[in-house]
Design an enzyme around this catalytic site. Sequence first.
Site, PDB file in Angstrom:
ATOM      1  N   GLY A  10       9.927  14.730  -6.419  1.00  0.00           N
ATOM      2  CA  GLY A  10      10.281  13.408  -5.880  1.00  0.00           C
ATOM      3  C   GLY A  10       9.035  12.638  -5.457  1.00  0.00           C
ATOM      4  CE1 TYR A 153      18.497  14.349   4.016  1.00  0.00           C
ATOM      5  CE2 TYR A 153      18.536  14.269   6.420  1.00  0.00           C
ATOM      6  CZ  TYR A 153      17.843  14.162   5.228  1.00  0.00           C
ATOM      7  OH  TYR A 153      16.495  13.884   5.237  1.00  0.00           O
TER       8      TYR A 153
HETATM    9  P1  NAP Z   1      13.253   8.449  -1.082  1.00  0.00           P
HETATM   10  O1  NAP Z   1      12.347   7.311  -0.778  1.00  0.00           O
HETATM   11  O2  NAP Z   1      14.707   8.192  -1.245  1.00  0.00           O
HETATM   12  O3  NAP Z   1      12.697   9.225  -2.381  1.00  0.00           O
HETATM   13  C1  NAP Z   1      13.392  10.338  -2.877  1.00  0.00           C
HETATM   14  C2  NAP Z   1      12.647  10.941  -4.042  1.00  0.00           C
HETATM   15  O4  NAP Z   1      13.413  12.081  -4.514  1.00  0.00           O
HETATM   16  C3  NAP Z   1      12.501  10.015  -5.237  1.00  0.00           C
HETATM   17  O5  NAP Z   1      11.242  10.249  -5.840  1.00  0.00           O
HETATM   18  C4  NAP Z   1      13.618  10.442  -6.185  1.00  0.00           C
HETATM   19  O6  NAP Z   1      13.352  10.198  -7.575  1.00  0.00           O
HETATM   20  C5  NAP Z   1      13.639  11.947  -5.920  1.00  0.00           C
HETATM   21  N1  NAP Z   1      14.916  12.575  -6.287  1.00  0.00           N
HETATM   22  C6  NAP Z   1      16.150  12.263  -5.842  1.00  0.00           C
HETATM   23  N2  NAP Z   1      17.081  13.051  -6.428  1.00  0.00           N
HETATM   24  C7  NAP Z   1      16.401  13.896  -7.240  1.00  0.00           C
HETATM   25  C8  NAP Z   1      16.796  14.946  -8.115  1.00  0.00           C
HETATM   26  N3  NAP Z   1      18.071  15.310  -8.282  1.00  0.00           N
HETATM   27  N4  NAP Z   1      15.834  15.593  -8.813  1.00  0.00           N
HETATM   28  C9  NAP Z   1      14.541  15.245  -8.679  1.00  0.00           C
HETATM   29  N5  NAP Z   1      14.102  14.270  -7.865  1.00  0.00           N
HETATM   30  C10 NAP Z   1      15.023  13.598  -7.156  1.00  0.00           C
HETATM   31  O7  NAP Z   1      13.155   9.577   0.059  1.00  0.00           O
HETATM   32  P2  NAP Z   1      12.088   9.764   1.244  1.00  0.00           P
HETATM   33  O8  NAP Z   1      12.554   9.008   2.415  1.00  0.00           O
HETATM   34  O9  NAP Z   1      10.706   9.580   0.733  1.00  0.00           O
HETATM   35  O10 NAP Z   1      12.340  11.313   1.586  1.00  0.00           O
HETATM   36  C11 NAP Z   1      11.581  12.353   1.007  1.00  0.00           C
HETATM   37  C12 NAP Z   1      11.994  13.666   1.656  1.00  0.00           C
HETATM   38  O11 NAP Z   1      11.806  13.591   3.066  1.00  0.00           O
HETATM   39  C13 NAP Z   1      13.488  13.979   1.443  1.00  0.00           C
HETATM   40  O12 NAP Z   1      13.663  15.366   1.271  1.00  0.00           O
HETATM   41  C14 NAP Z   1      14.106  13.544   2.763  1.00  0.00           C
HETATM   42  O13 NAP Z   1      15.305  14.226   3.030  1.00  0.00           O
HETATM   43  C15 NAP Z   1      12.997  13.913   3.741  1.00  0.00           C
HETATM   44  N6  NAP Z   1      13.054  13.184   5.008  1.00  0.00           N
HETATM   45  C16 NAP Z   1      12.942  11.827   5.038  1.00  0.00           C
HETATM   46  C17 NAP Z   1      12.996  11.180   6.274  1.00  0.00           C
HETATM   47  C18 NAP Z   1      12.837   9.691   6.388  1.00  0.00           C
HETATM   48  O14 NAP Z   1      12.961   9.179   7.525  1.00  0.00           O
HETATM   49  N7  NAP Z   1      12.581   8.961   5.324  1.00  0.00           N
HETATM   50  C19 NAP Z   1      13.185  11.922   7.447  1.00  0.00           C
HETATM   51  C20 NAP Z   1      13.315  13.291   7.364  1.00  0.00           C
HETATM   52  C21 NAP Z   1      13.235  13.928   6.138  1.00  0.00           C
HETATM   53  P3  NAP Z   1      13.916   8.847  -8.336  1.00  0.00           P
HETATM   54  O15 NAP Z   1      13.329   7.671  -7.648  1.00  0.00           O
HETATM   55  O16 NAP Z   1      13.453   9.002  -9.741  1.00  0.00           O
HETATM   56  O17 NAP Z   1      15.411   8.916  -8.184  1.00  0.00           O
END
Ligand code: NAP
Length: 245
Positions: A10, A153
Amino acid sequence: MNGKVALVTGGSRGIGRNIAKVLAGEGYNVAITYNSNEELAKEVVKELEHSGVKAACFKANISIKDQVDNLIREIEKELGSVCVLVNNAGITKDNLLIRMSEDDWDSVMDVNLKGAFLTTKAVARGMMKKRYGKIINISSVVGVMGNAGQGNYSASKAGLIGFTKSMARELASRGIRVNAVAPGFIRTDMTDSLKEEVKEAMLLNIPLGYFAESEEVSNLVAFLASEKSDYITGQVIQIDGGMNI
Ligand code: NAP
């Protein structure tokens, strides 16, 4: 980094994109995966190459075993065997229990938890042979403290913590360190979609009083990827502005 290879799942957007950038800045050759947005992933590869390292993007749905096995084979061919794995890809499908469908439960578990199992299994053999490796799982503070409306989640992220601790015990004798990072609220597409009143309510529960940028998580991941953290394994490091003290 002498050609060490890091894989960030991702890595096309949000936190993963920034982790990939920081690791490239540290000299790793970086592979990123994306699920749907190829154009964006290619843009990230160009950005990473500016650091003077090799970079490549691969389309893979990390919840599907064949795609993950193929992904690791392709990376090995193109860049070499993976030394640092960052299990970052994740999704949310929030709803209260009463309204949550079975599909919403299954898809979140499949990407956030099974995905990490599949990638870890696929890279573990190579790391075992080298007797060294770093695995960093991006969990969440809600995996530690729970959150109404995020039963699927938070269960997936709590599961990732259990997986982290088990793998740390199982793989330590082979020189492989496994840790989890549990971010609070980080500004990305995932959090941008929340309603303003939800964000305001969350802010009241953050003692430091602000939402973080992806870079704060990336710097922690870079430390866990480096030899500077070699005596740390099986830990869950919260990076949440004090949200869960
Ligand atoms: P994001 O902006 O929504 O990005 C998600 C990424 O995951 C994208 O690159 C997406 O690819 C990829 N992805 C989604 N489904 C997938 C699949 N089935 N196979 C392969 N790749 C997949 O998320 P983010 O906020 O950066 O979060 C990144 C991580 O941090 C996640 O695990 C999230 O749970 C964790 N997290 C985030 C926060 C926060 O506040 N943002 C807090 C705690 C934890 P595409 O664009 O190609 O779909």
